[in-house]
Scaffold this motif. Structure first.
Motif, PDB file in Angstrom:
ATOM      1  N   ALA A  89      -2.135  21.216   3.616  1.00  0.00           N
ATOM      2  CA  ALA A  89      -1.778  20.339   2.498  1.00  0.00           C
ATOM      3  C   ALA A  89      -0.660  19.378   2.894  1.00  0.00           C
ATOM      4  CB  ALA A  89      -1.358  21.169   1.289  1.00  0.00           C
ATOM      5  N   THR A  90       0.279  19.844   3.711  1.00  0.00           N
ATOM      6  CA  THR A  90       1.362  18.981   4.175  1.00  0.00           C
ATOM      7  C   THR A  90       0.820  17.834   5.022  1.00  0.00           C
ATOM      8  OG1 THR A  90       2.881  20.844   4.177  1.00  0.00           O
ATOM      9  CG2 THR A  90       3.533  18.925   5.459  1.00  0.00           C
ATOM     10  N   VAL A  91      -0.102  18.142   5.915  1.00  0.00           N
ATOM     11  CA  VAL A  91      -0.684  17.110   6.772  1.00  0.00           C
ATOM     12  C   VAL A  91      -1.445  16.082   5.942  1.00  0.00           C
ATOM     13  CG1 VAL A  91      -2.369  16.685   8.600  1.00  0.00           C
ATOM     14  CG2 VAL A  91      -0.775  18.596   8.800  1.00  0.00           C
ATOM     15  N   VAL A  92      -2.267  16.557   5.013  1.00  0.00           N
ATOM     16  CA  VAL A  92      -3.054  15.646   4.180  1.00  0.00           C
ATOM     17  C   VAL A  92      -2.148  14.760   3.322  1.00  0.00           C
ATOM     18  CG1 VAL A  92      -4.679  15.564   2.241  1.00  0.00           C
ATOM     19  CG2 VAL A  92      -5.096  17.102   4.157  1.00  0.00           C
ATOM     20  N   LEU A  93      -1.153  15.364   2.698  1.00  0.00           N
ATOM     21  CA  LEU A  93      -0.243  14.591   1.843  1.00  0.00           C
ATOM     22  C   LEU A  93       0.593  13.610   2.659  1.00  0.00           C
ATOM     23  CD1 LEU A  93       0.872  17.370  -0.647  1.00  0.00           C
ATOM     24  CD2 LEU A  93      -0.513  15.354  -1.163  1.00  0.00           C
ATOM     25  N   ALA A  94       0.985  13.984   3.870  1.00  0.00           N
ATOM     26  CA  ALA A  94       1.757  13.069   4.709  1.00  0.00           C
ATOM     27  C   ALA A  94       0.911  11.856   5.109  1.00  0.00           C
ATOM     28  CB  ALA A  94       2.271  13.791   5.948  1.00  0.00           C
ATOM     29  N   VAL A  95      -0.347  12.089   5.450  1.00  0.00           N
ATOM     30  CA  VAL A  95      -1.239  10.975   5.798  1.00  0.00           C
ATOM     31  C   VAL A  95      -1.444  10.070   4.584  1.00  0.00           C
ATOM     32  CG1 VAL A  95      -3.605  10.401   6.457  1.00  0.00           C
ATOM     33  CG2 VAL A  95      -2.364  12.172   7.693  1.00  0.00           C
ATOM     34  N   LEU A  96      -1.662  10.657   3.415  1.00  0.00           N
ATOM     35  CA  LEU A  96      -1.807   9.863   2.192  1.00  0.00           C
ATOM     36  C   LEU A  96      -0.551   9.051   1.907  1.00  0.00           C
ATOM     37  CD1 LEU A  96      -3.641  12.212  -0.324  1.00  0.00           C
ATOM     38  CD2 LEU A  96      -4.393   9.991   0.483  1.00  0.00           C
ATOM     39  N   PHE A  97       0.605   9.662   2.121  1.00  0.00           N
ATOM     40  CA  PHE A  97       1.870   8.973   1.893  1.00  0.00           C
ATOM     41  C   PHE A  97       1.982   7.731   2.782  1.00  0.00           C
ATOM     42  CE2 PHE A  97       6.330   8.272   2.971  1.00  0.00           C
ATOM     43  CZ  PHE A  97       6.894   8.133   1.711  1.00  0.00           C
ATOM     44  N   PHE A  98       1.670   7.884   4.061  1.00  0.00           N
ATOM     45  CA  PHE A  98       1.770   6.751   4.978  1.00  0.00           C
ATOM     46  C   PHE A  98       0.738   5.672   4.671  1.00  0.00           C
ATOM     47  CE2 PHE A  98       4.053   9.821   7.738  1.00  0.00           C
ATOM     48  CZ  PHE A  98       5.227   9.095   7.853  1.00  0.00           C
ATOM     49  N   VAL A  99      -0.466   6.069   4.316  1.00  0.00           N
ATOM     50  CA  VAL A  99      -1.501   5.090   3.982  1.00  0.00           C
ATOM     51  C   VAL A  99      -1.103   4.308   2.731  1.00  0.00           C
ATOM     52  CG1 VAL A  99      -3.880   4.856   3.164  1.00  0.00           C
ATOM     53  CG2 VAL A  99      -3.369   6.289   5.133  1.00  0.00           C
ATOM     54  N   LEU A 100      -0.629   5.009   1.712  1.00  0.00           N
ATOM     55  CA  LEU A 100      -0.203   4.322   0.486  1.00  0.00           C
ATOM     56  C   LEU A 100       0.983   3.400   0.739  1.00  0.00           C
ATOM     57  CD1 LEU A 100      -0.540   7.201  -2.127  1.00  0.00           C
ATOM     58  CD2 LEU A 100      -1.903   5.112  -1.996  1.00  0.00           C
ATOM     59  N   THR A 101       1.895   3.830   1.589  1.00  0.00           N
ATOM     60  CA  THR A 101       3.050   2.987   1.917  1.00  0.00           C
ATOM     61  C   THR A 101       2.607   1.726   2.653  1.00  0.00           C
ATOM     62  OG1 THR A 101       4.409   4.973   2.071  1.00  0.00           O
ATOM     63  CG2 THR A 101       5.295   2.974   3.045  1.00  0.00           C
ATOM     64  N   LEU A 102       1.683   1.875   3.599  1.00  0.00           N
ATOM     65  CA  LEU A 102       1.177   0.708   4.317  1.00  0.00           C
ATOM     66  C   LEU A 102       0.411  -0.236   3.389  1.00  0.00           C
ATOM     67  CD1 LEU A 102       0.004   2.352   7.656  1.00  0.00           C
ATOM     68  CD2 LEU A 102       1.958   0.829   7.313  1.00  0.00           C
ATOM     69  N   LEU A 103      -0.367   0.314   2.483  1.00  0.00           N
ATOM     70  CA  LEU A 103      -1.085  -0.526   1.514  1.00  0.00           C
ATOM     71  C   LEU A 103      -0.119  -1.281   0.605  1.00  0.00           C
ATOM     72  CD1 LEU A 103      -4.080   1.742   0.478  1.00  0.00           C
ATOM     73  CD2 LEU A 103      -4.167  -0.411   1.721  1.00  0.00           C
ATOM     74  N   LEU A 104       0.928  -0.606   0.163  1.00  0.00           N
ATOM     75  CA  LEU A 104       1.920  -1.293  -0.672  1.00  0.00           C
ATOM     76  C   LEU A 104       2.615  -2.399   0.113  1.00  0.00           C
ATOM     77  CD1 LEU A 104       3.659   1.428  -2.848  1.00  0.00           C
ATOM     78  CD2 LEU A 104       2.671  -0.707  -3.610  1.00  0.00           C
ATOM     79  N   GLY A 105       2.918  -2.139   1.367  1.00  0.00           N
ATOM     80  CA  GLY A 105       3.532  -3.173   2.199  1.00  0.00           C
ATOM     81  C   GLY A 105       2.602  -4.356   2.419  1.00  0.00           C
ATOM     82  N   TYR A 106       1.324  -4.088   2.505  1.00  0.00           N
ATOM     83  CA  TYR A 106       0.346  -5.172   2.714  1.00  0.00           C
ATOM     84  C   TYR A 106       0.183  -6.035   1.464  1.00  0.00           C
ATOM     85  CZ  TYR A 106      -4.095  -7.456   3.681  1.00  0.00           C
ATOM     86  OH  TYR A 106      -5.082  -8.400   3.855  1.00  0.00           O
ATOM     87  N   PHE A 107       0.157  -5.390   0.303  1.00  0.00           N
ATOM     88  CA  PHE A 107      -0.076  -6.118  -0.939  1.00  0.00           C
ATOM     89  C   PHE A 107       1.169  -6.803  -1.488  1.00  0.00           C
ATOM     90  CE2 PHE A 107      -3.878  -3.314  -1.321  1.00  0.00           C
ATOM     91  CZ  PHE A 107      -4.795  -4.325  -1.279  1.00  0.00           C
ATOM     92  N   LEU A 108       2.333  -6.461  -1.010  1.00  0.00           N
ATOM     93  CA  LEU A 108       3.559  -7.101  -1.520  1.00  0.00           C
ATOM     94  C   LEU A 108       3.848  -8.378  -0.844  1.00  0.00           C
ATOM     95  CD1 LEU A 108       5.996  -4.150  -2.132  1.00  0.00           C
ATOM     96  CD2 LEU A 108       4.752  -5.478  -3.787  1.00  0.00           C
TER      97      LEU A 108
END
Length: 76
Positions: free
Chosen positions: A57-76
């Motif tokens: 669960a830690t690995v999955v949530l960490a990957v989701l965290f980084f993907v969401l952060t990169l998406l937010l950086g792209y859309f801003l």
């Protein structure tokens, strides 16, 4: 779109914090307090299963965290 990403990032962040705190560390952490009694009643195999689940669960949530952060950086 940005609001949805922010909400998802907050939810994933809180879940990641919770999962990390539940994992056993050198001093058994919060997980030792929770699964300590269960380990005596059910057996050590159950505790290992819980730890394996928390690790995945830690690995999955960490990957989701980084993907969401990169998406937010792209859309801003």
């Amino acid at each position: 779109m940005e609001t949805l990403l922010y909400v998802l990032l907050i939810i994933v962040s809180l879940a990641l914090i919770t999962v990390v705190l539940l994992q056993a560390g050198r001093s058994a952490g919060l997980s030792g307090a929770i699964s300590g009694g269960a380990e005596q009643m059910i057996g050590k195999q159950k505790a290992r299963g819980i730890e394996a689940f928390l690790t995945r669960a830690t690995v999955v949530l960490a990957v989701l965290f980084f993907v969401l952060t990169l998406l937010l950086g792209y859309f801003l």
